[in-house]
Design a protein around this motif. Structure first.
Motif, PDB file in Angstrom:
ATOM      1  N   GLY A 224     -52.468  27.609  46.908  1.00 56.57           N
ATOM      2  CA  GLY A 224     -51.059  27.284  46.720  1.00 56.57           C
ATOM      3  C   GLY A 224     -50.381  26.895  48.019  1.00 56.57           C
ATOM      4  N   GLY A 295     -49.321  33.810  39.306  1.00 55.89           N
ATOM      5  CA  GLY A 295     -49.172  32.398  39.591  1.00 55.89           C
ATOM      6  C   GLY A 295     -47.715  31.993  39.425  1.00 55.89           C
ATOM      7  N   ARG A 296     -47.285  31.011  40.202  1.00 60.47           N
ATOM      8  CA  ARG A 296     -45.894  30.574  40.138  1.00 60.47           C
ATOM      9  C   ARG A 296     -45.826  29.057  40.322  1.00 60.47           C
ATOM     10  NH1 ARG A 296     -45.624  35.080  43.747  1.00 60.47           N
ATOM     11  NH2 ARG A 296     -44.508  36.909  42.945  1.00 60.47           N
ATOM     12  N   GLU A 297     -44.627  28.543  40.625  1.00 65.41           N
ATOM     13  CA  GLU A 297     -44.435  27.099  40.780  1.00 65.41           C
ATOM     14  C   GLU A 297     -45.292  26.502  41.889  1.00 65.41           C
ATOM     15  OE1 GLU A 297     -40.622  28.450  38.766  1.00 65.41           O
ATOM     16  OE2 GLU A 297     -42.072  29.271  40.194  1.00 65.41           O
ATOM     17  N   GLY A 299     -48.355  27.144  42.526  1.00 64.88           N
ATOM     18  CA  GLY A 299     -49.776  27.357  42.245  1.00 64.88           C
ATOM     19  C   GLY A 299     -50.063  28.837  42.363  1.00 64.88           C
ATOM     20  N   ASN A 301     -51.861  32.390  42.298  1.00 65.59           N
ATOM     21  CA  ASN A 301     -52.932  33.107  41.611  1.00 65.59           C
ATOM     22  C   ASN A 301     -53.066  32.635  40.162  1.00 65.59           C
ATOM     23  OD1 ASN A 301     -54.982  34.979  41.328  1.00 65.59           O
ATOM     24  ND2 ASN A 301     -53.624  36.662  40.843  1.00 65.59           N
ATOM     25  N   CYS A 302     -53.568  31.416  40.003  1.00 60.94           N
ATOM     26  CA  CYS A 302     -53.710  30.836  38.658  1.00 60.94           C
ATOM     27  C   CYS A 302     -55.010  31.241  37.976  1.00 60.94           C
ATOM     28  CB  CYS A 302     -53.619  29.315  38.733  1.00 60.94           C
ATOM     29  SG  CYS A 302     -52.029  28.720  39.317  1.00 60.94           S
ATOM     30  N   ASP A 303     -56.045  31.597  38.761  1.00 67.18           N
ATOM     31  CA  ASP A 303     -57.319  32.069  38.192  1.00 67.18           C
ATOM     32  C   ASP A 303     -57.868  31.104  37.141  1.00 67.18           C
ATOM     33  OD1 ASP A 303     -57.717  34.456  39.666  1.00 67.18           O
ATOM     34  OD2 ASP A 303     -56.177  35.456  38.494  1.00 67.18           O
ATOM     35  N   ILE A 304     -57.884  29.822  37.458  1.00 67.82           N
ATOM     36  CA  ILE A 304     -58.448  28.818  36.548  1.00 67.82           C
ATOM     37  C   ILE A 304     -59.923  28.646  36.891  1.00 67.82           C
ATOM     38  CG2 ILE A 304     -58.313  26.422  35.775  1.00 67.82           C
ATOM     39  CD1 ILE A 304     -55.347  26.487  36.614  1.00 67.82           C
ATOM     40  N   ASN A 376     -44.523  22.832  38.014  1.00 72.83           N
ATOM     41  CA  ASN A 376     -45.825  23.487  38.109  1.00 72.83           C
ATOM     42  C   ASN A 376     -46.882  22.483  38.514  1.00 72.83           C
ATOM     43  OD1 ASN A 376     -44.408  25.175  35.604  1.00 72.83           O
ATOM     44  ND2 ASN A 376     -45.541  26.436  37.050  1.00 72.83           N
TER      45      ASN A 376
END
Length: 510
Positions: A224, A295-297, A299, A301-304, A376
């Motif tokens: 991020g 996770g936020r705007e 990026g 901690n999106c964990d994708i 996002n």
């Protein structure tokens, strides 16, 4: 040297020259060059090697002091380029890169090597979660004319290569104690547990979850850009509102209320990279800086799990230079990462390349909120991932374990799908704790299948059948290929010493 799943036959000491190694290297082919070791047929063995130049070529972006995550590793704040575990626009960059330049970022596991490759889950039970996640960066990005990325731009980050740090090819999956972090199913599984995984090339196996082996889709859990002060204030205000009033206003499944609704700024466990603790600057920023948990705007901690080799991440830029940070490397993860410490967590490296798309936020991202900052990232999945052709799919609906109806609640539906899968797979010789950890880290696929047919949301969890060494499909003839006896050993676990109520499925044995 610690055990990483293979006998080390030819070790390498990176501080020594090739001819100074315990087993000296050679750079010619000849039949009379004597052997330095021997192996047995069928034995997995490890050969370590220097690069082709014998260590003569170095990189300006290599963090050598993070190379070996063992007992002698430096603490995150002792690194030559100190790590950070908060988001704030005033955390200074530790390096800068130009667009189109391939650079390498190395990182410790998200806990800073607190979790060990040992025979106890006590490190999981008593971990101080105020310190996570440890991120490498920030990295300032400039174009070829040295003009930095500016607010309103998009930062396109391409993952060229990635993997575990050399010499540290192992990882772990765990559940936190219910009184200290919990997890998605913490009301069913309140104890701290841990499973160690070892890597054999692209494959992972665990002595604590036998009979399972799968290829990892390695990826960074966190990547991020730094928020602006305006965006940081938006985060803190809305998350404080949820934390202070959420129990009264939200009507989610009760188990979600047994965990913190938000993790607000805290000076406890805070690390701010180059900013020295104890200074007035540190005190001010530590009280404002956002935790890295959600996770936020930007990026974050999106964990994708599909962000592996060849992926591109299009991140909004909020501050000059973008200030890119990354960490939380995963060897493999299931959709949802349901146990919270739920991927195969590891130390690792990324080789990245950036591009600046000037004015890209306005051009490509539509705000879904009251300000232009409510955007996002966009993610482009790479072409490399494991191939599976056969799956067993479990459905869940938004009716909880007490039989109470929830209105189109996808969280409850996914919880039900995961519980259905755990109960089913426990018929094939696994403890429910083993299956819980497995579903958090194996390459399973989660889907929101229905979100419109009131009152039930429908979620599904698909598990690739090829990861098991037995046929797990329902069948008429149980013998000899039906459910097996309980396997040993089990996952490492601690006792649960709290007094919060535990949810039991009244129709199934625990």
């Amino acid at each position: 040297m610690a055990h990483y799943g293979a006998k080390v036959v030819v070790p390498i000491d990176l501080k020594k020259k090739p001819w100074e190694q315990k087993h000296p290297l050679h750079n010619r082919w000849h039949p009379d060059i004597p052997v330095v070791a021997e192996v047995k047929d069928g034995e997995v063995f490890r050969v370590e090697m220097v690069d082709f130049s014998g260590g003569g070529i170095t990189s300006d972006y290599s963090a050598e002091d993070v190379k070996h995550a063992d007992q002698s590793i430096k603490k995150p704040w002792e690194q030559a380029l100190p790590l950070h575990n908060r988001w704030h626009p005033e955390i200074p960059p530790v390096a800068h890169v130009k667009v189109s330049e391939v650079f390498r970022v190395e990182m410790v596991d998200w806990t800073g090597s607190v979790i060990k490759d040992d025979d106890s889950a006590a490190d999981v039970k008593f971990i101080d979660l105020s310190t996570v996640h440890y991120l490498s960066g920030p990295i300032r990005v400039v174009d070829k004319k040295e003009t930095p990325a500016m607010p309103g731009d998009l930062l396109a980050v391409e993952i060229c290569n990635l993997g575990p740090l050399p010499g540290d090819e192992w990882g772990y999956t765990a559940t936190f104690d219910r009184e200290n972090g919990g997890g998605f199913l913490t009301d069913h599984f309140p104890c701290a547990t841990k499973a160690i995984w070892y890597f054999e090339g692209i494959y992972a196996y665990s002595p604590h979850i036998p009979g399972v082996r799968f290829p990892g889709l390695t990826h960074p859990g966190i990547i991020g850009t730094a928020p602006s002060m305006e965006l940081l204030n938006i985060w803190n205000e809305r998350e404080r509102e949820v934390e202070e009033n959420g129990h009264k206003s939200l009507k989610l499944c009760e188990v979600l209320h047994s965990r913190p609704l938000a993790n607000l700024p805290s000076t406890k466990g805070c690390h701010l990279g180059k900013i020295k603790k104890g200074t007035a600057e540190w005190e001010k920023i530590a009280k404002e800086a956002a935790r890295t948990i959600p996770g936020r705007e930007n990026g974050g901690n999106c964990d994708i799990k599909n962000l592996s080799r060849g992926s591109k991440i299009y991140l909004p830029v909020f501050v000059e230079g973008a200030n890119l940070s990354t960490g939380d490397m995963h060897f493999s993860q299931g959709d949802g990462e349901v146990s919270f410490c739920g991927a195969i967590e590891m130390s690792g490296f990324l080789e990245l390349k950036c591009e600046i798309i000037r004015g890209g936020m306005k051009e490509y991202l539509t705000p879904m909120g009251p300000t232009p900052l409510h955007v996002n990232p966009i993610f482009e999945i790479g072409p490399v991932e494991p191939r599976f052709s056969e799956w067993l799919v479990f459905e869940g609906i938004s009716v909880d374990e007490s039989g109470r109806q929830h209105f189109l609640d996808a969280s409850v539906a996914y919880k039900r799908a995961v519980l259905n899968a755990i109960d089913y797979l426990s018929k094939f010789g696994y403890s429910k704790e083993q299956v819980y950890l497995l579903l958090s880290c194996c390459p399973c696929e989660g889907r929101i299948s229905g979100i419109v047919d009131a009152p039930n949301a429908v979620a599904t969890l698909a598990i690739p059948t090829a990861i098991f060494d037995q046929d797990i499909r329902p069948k008429a003839g149980k013998v000899p290929i039906g459910p097996r006896l309980v396997r040993k050993p089990d996952v490492l676990r601690c006792s649960y010493d709290g007094n919060l109520p535990t949810t039991n499925n009244p129709a199934a044995s625990m």
